[in-house]
Design a protein around this motif. Structure first.
Motif, PDB file in Angstrom:
ATOM      1  N   SER A  51       0.827  -1.208   0.000  1.00 50.83           N
ATOM      2  CA  SER A  51       0.000   0.000   0.000  1.00 50.83           C
ATOM      3  C   SER A  51       0.863   1.261   0.000  1.00 50.83           C
ATOM      4  O   SER A  51       1.907   1.317   0.658  1.00 50.83           O
ATOM      5  N   SER A  52       0.402   2.261  -0.713  1.00 49.42           N
ATOM      6  CA  SER A  52       0.996   3.593  -0.634  1.00 49.42           C
ATOM      7  C   SER A  52       0.133   4.411   0.328  1.00 49.42           C
ATOM      8  O   SER A  52      -1.086   4.499   0.165  1.00 49.42           O
ATOM      9  N   ILE A  53       0.772   4.996   1.338  1.00 48.30           N
ATOM     10  CA  ILE A  53       0.060   5.608   2.456  1.00 48.30           C
ATOM     11  C   ILE A  53       0.508   7.047   2.649  1.00 48.30           C
ATOM     12  O   ILE A  53       1.704   7.348   2.618  1.00 48.30           O
ATOM     13  N   LEU A  54      -0.458   7.928   2.878  1.00 50.15           N
ATOM     14  CA  LEU A  54      -0.167   9.314   3.229  1.00 50.15           C
ATOM     15  C   LEU A  54      -0.886   9.642   4.529  1.00 50.15           C
ATOM     16  O   LEU A  54      -2.113   9.521   4.611  1.00 50.15           O
ATOM     17  N   GLU A  55      -0.114  10.035   5.554  1.00 51.69           N
ATOM     18  CA  GLU A  55      -0.752  10.562   6.766  1.00 51.69           C
ATOM     19  C   GLU A  55      -0.626  12.069   6.758  1.00 51.69           C
ATOM     20  O   GLU A  55       0.471  12.620   6.639  1.00 51.69           O
ATOM     21  N   LEU A  56      -1.762  12.727   6.929  1.00 51.89           N
ATOM     22  CA  LEU A  56      -1.834  14.186   6.983  1.00 51.89           C
ATOM     23  C   LEU A  56      -1.998  14.608   8.432  1.00 51.89           C
ATOM     24  O   LEU A  56      -2.881  14.106   9.130  1.00 51.89           O
ATOM     25  N   GLY A  57      -1.132  15.503   8.902  1.00 50.82           N
ATOM     26  CA  GLY A  57      -1.163  15.886  10.307  1.00 50.82           C
ATOM     27  C   GLY A  57      -0.645  14.766  11.187  1.00 50.82           C
ATOM     28  O   GLY A  57      -1.289  14.369  12.155  1.00 50.82           O
ATOM     29  N   CYS A  58       0.534  14.255  10.856  1.00 50.12           N
ATOM     30  CA  CYS A  58       1.074  13.068  11.550  1.00 50.12           C
ATOM     31  C   CYS A  58       1.558  13.380  12.960  1.00 50.12           C
ATOM     32  O   CYS A  58       1.825  12.468  13.739  1.00 50.12           O
ATOM     33  N   GLY A  59       1.707  14.676  13.309  1.00 54.16           N
ATOM     34  CA  GLY A  59       2.202  15.010  14.640  1.00 54.16           C
ATOM     35  C   GLY A  59       3.594  14.461  14.855  1.00 54.16           C
ATOM     36  O   GLY A  59       4.468  14.539  13.980  1.00 54.16           O
ATOM     37  N   ASN A  60       3.811  13.841  16.010  1.00 55.69           N
ATOM     38  CA  ASN A  60       5.133  13.295  16.327  1.00 55.69           C
ATOM     39  C   ASN A  60       5.303  11.842  15.888  1.00 55.69           C
ATOM     40  O   ASN A  60       6.234  11.163  16.328  1.00 55.69           O
ATOM     41  N   GLY A  61       4.402  11.375  15.034  1.00 51.67           N
ATOM     42  CA  GLY A  61       4.554  10.033  14.468  1.00 51.67           C
ATOM     43  C   GLY A  61       4.216   8.901  15.408  1.00 51.67           C
ATOM     44  O   GLY A  61       4.611   7.755  15.183  1.00 51.67           O
ATOM     45  N   LEU A  62       3.433   9.192  16.454  1.00 55.72           N
ATOM     46  CA  LEU A  62       3.181   8.187  17.480  1.00 55.72           C
ATOM     47  C   LEU A  62       2.425   6.975  16.955  1.00 55.72           C
ATOM     48  O   LEU A  62       2.624   5.857  17.435  1.00 55.72           O
ATOM     49  N   LEU A  63       1.558   7.156  15.977  1.00 57.13           N
ATOM     50  CA  LEU A  63       0.838   6.021  15.396  1.00 57.13           C
ATOM     51  C   LEU A  63       1.809   4.965  14.901  1.00 57.13           C
ATOM     52  O   LEU A  63       1.618   3.761  15.112  1.00 57.13           O
ATOM     53  N   TRP A  64       2.869   5.413  14.243  1.00 59.80           N
ATOM     54  CA  TRP A  64       3.840   4.492  13.659  1.00 59.80           C
ATOM     55  C   TRP A  64       4.859   4.013  14.686  1.00 59.80           C
ATOM     56  O   TRP A  64       5.312   2.868  14.624  1.00 59.80           O
ATOM     57  N   LYS A  65       5.187   4.862  15.658  1.00 60.86           N
ATOM     58  CA  LYS A  65       6.101   4.464  16.730  1.00 60.86           C
ATOM     59  C   LYS A  65       5.501   3.342  17.555  1.00 60.86           C
ATOM     60  O   LYS A  65       6.171   2.359  17.887  1.00 60.86           O
ATOM     61  N   LYS A  66       4.227   3.465  17.894  1.00 63.55           N
ATOM     62  CA  LYS A  66       3.557   2.457  18.723  1.00 63.55           C
ATOM     63  C   LYS A  66       3.395   1.133  17.989  1.00 63.55           C
ATOM     64  O   LYS A  66       3.231   0.087  18.620  1.00 63.55           O
ATOM     65  N   ASN A  67       3.418   1.178  16.658  1.00 64.48           N
ATOM     66  CA  ASN A  67       3.161  -0.030  15.864  1.00 64.48           C
ATOM     67  C   ASN A  67       4.349  -0.407  14.973  1.00 64.48           C
ATOM     68  O   ASN A  67       4.171  -1.035  13.938  1.00 64.48           O
ATOM     69  N   GLU A  68       5.548  -0.019  15.398  1.00 66.56           N
ATOM     70  CA  GLU A  68       6.752  -0.250  14.580  1.00 66.56           C
ATOM     71  C   GLU A  68       6.913  -1.697  14.146  1.00 66.56           C
ATOM     72  O   GLU A  68       7.274  -1.981  13.000  1.00 66.56           O
ATOM     73  N   GLN A  69       6.629  -2.618  15.053  1.00 69.45           N
ATOM     74  CA  GLN A  69       6.846  -4.032  14.749  1.00 69.45           C
ATOM     75  C   GLN A  69       5.851  -4.563  13.724  1.00 69.45           C
ATOM     76  O   GLN A  69       6.097  -5.595  13.091  1.00 69.45           O
ATOM     77  N   ALA A  70       4.737  -3.844  13.529  1.00 72.26           N
ATOM     78  CA  ALA A  70       3.696  -4.308  12.605  1.00 72.26           C
ATOM     79  C   ALA A  70       3.800  -3.660  11.229  1.00 72.26           C
ATOM     80  O   ALA A  70       3.010  -3.981  10.339  1.00 72.26           O
ATOM     81  N   ILE A  71       4.764  -2.760  11.036  1.00 72.12           N
ATOM     82  CA  ILE A  71       4.891  -2.069   9.747  1.00 72.12           C
ATOM     83  C   ILE A  71       5.531  -3.016   8.728  1.00 72.12           C
ATOM     84  O   ILE A  71       6.659  -3.470   8.899  1.00 72.12           O
ATOM     85  N   LYS A  72       4.794  -3.289   7.673  1.00 73.00           N
ATOM     86  CA  LYS A  72       5.293  -4.224   6.653  1.00 73.00           C
ATOM     87  C   LYS A  72       6.340  -3.549   5.776  1.00 73.00           C
ATOM     88  O   LYS A  72       6.242  -2.358   5.454  1.00 73.00           O
ATOM     89  N   GLU A  73       7.322  -4.311   5.367  1.00 72.30           N
ATOM     90  CA  GLU A  73       8.422  -3.798   4.539  1.00 72.30           C
ATOM     91  C   GLU A  73       7.936  -3.280   3.196  1.00 72.30           C
ATOM     92  O   GLU A  73       8.559  -2.410   2.595  1.00 72.30           O
ATOM     93  N   THR A  74       6.811  -3.800   2.733  1.00 69.85           N
ATOM     94  CA  THR A  74       6.332  -3.450   1.394  1.00 69.85           C
ATOM     95  C   THR A  74       5.574  -2.119   1.353  1.00 69.85           C
ATOM     96  O   THR A  74       5.206  -1.656   0.273  1.00 69.85           O
ATOM     97  N   LEU A  75       5.336  -1.516   2.522  1.00 62.07           N
ATOM     98  CA  LEU A  75       4.542  -0.293   2.562  1.00 62.07           C
ATOM     99  C   LEU A  75       5.358   0.923   2.118  1.00 62.07           C
ATOM    100  O   LEU A  75       6.539   1.051   2.438  1.00 62.07           O
TER     101      LEU A  75
END
Length: 267
Positions: A51-75
């Motif tokens: 998937s190609s993903i755009l987060e608008l208003g990402c702030g300090n990136g906490l969504l991705w920090k909290k879920n680092e282990q679940a982020i797929k390499e293909t994203l």
């Protein structure tokens, strides 16, 4: 100062860095929900491979920090914010070198039509001067069959906190309902259905139980307007004593939270 939640200068000042955001996150860490908000939000997206993903208003990136282990390499992930300071905080928090960062105003997204499979806007649309223009841009850059995940609060969100401030001084401007009144759980579907064929609401309600003084005061002080009222040290000292007294009355202060995620589908 008036109601300035969608004034660019006000928003820039409020979110020039992540200090105010961190104060708010800290109070929410006392939520007794069994699942963390960021974990819940990430799991609800169920992001497909490649998937190609755009987060608008990402702030300090906490969504991705909290879920680092679940982020797929293909994203293919692009994190954006209106504030350069916020983006710098996100870069520092995240170690994933594949993530791209860009300053973007949601009302003028600098990408071609149908560029993204997934677009995310969390608790930020109420800060946008022209919501219809923003949603038109999101629809334009979202691929057919893509998903737009947008979160906000309901009118009942943290009303105990608002009452706490009003009981201290009814003349202080501290209106938490102004955010959901602009774009909230109750009226968000109306905005989204103008641009998206299907809109689903997933609610995330909880309760903050806090017996400490500092997280409550810091959250309230994260409001620029309130902080300006409290610049006098004597006023601030009195406010600390007031909050401490209120917490001691019941042992812990309870704040009900009401948030949710709209899932909007592109036709």
């Amino acid at each position: 100062m008036g109601n300035q939640i969608d004034n660019h200068d006000f928003v820039k000042e409020q979110y020039k860095n992540d200090d105010n955001l961190n104060a708010r996150i800290n109070l929410h860490s006392f939520n007794i929900n069994k699942i963390d908000w960021n974990t819940w939000f990430f799991e609800k997206m169920n992001i497909p491979e490649n998937s190609s993903i755009l987060e608008l208003g990402c702030g300090n990136g906490l969504l991705w920090k909290k879920n680092e282990q679940a982020i797929k390499e293909t994203l293919n992930i692009t994190l954006s914010d209106f504030s350069e300071g916020m983006l710098q905080s996100a870069k520092q928090n995240l170690k994933n070198e594949k993530i791209k960062y860009q300053v973007i105003d949601i009302q003028d997204i600098p990408y071609e039509n149908e560029s993204f499979d997934i677009i995310i806007a969390r608790h930020m649309l109420y800060h946008v001067p022209d919501i219809d223009k923003a949603l038109s841009e999101v629809k334009r850059v979202l691929k057919r069959g893509g998903k737009f995940y947008v979160s906000t609060n309901g009118k009942e969100h943290m009303q105990e906190l608002e009452r706490l401030v009003k009981d201290y001084d009814k003349n202080i401007e501290y209106d938490l309902q102004k955010f959901p009144n602009k774009f909230g759980i109750e009226n968000g579907e109306k905005f989204l259905k103008k641009y998206f064929s299907k809109v689903l609401l997933e609610e995330f309600n909880g309760q903050i139980v806090v017996d400490k003084l500092e997280p409550v005061v810091s959250y309230i002080m994260s409001s620029t307007n309130f902080r300006r009222k409290m610049l006098d040290e004597h006023k601030l000292d009195n406010f600390y004593k007031y909050i401490e007294t209120e917490i001691n009355k019941v042992g812990a202060f309870r704040i009900n939270t009401k948030a949710g995620m709209f899932i909007a589908s592109s036709p």
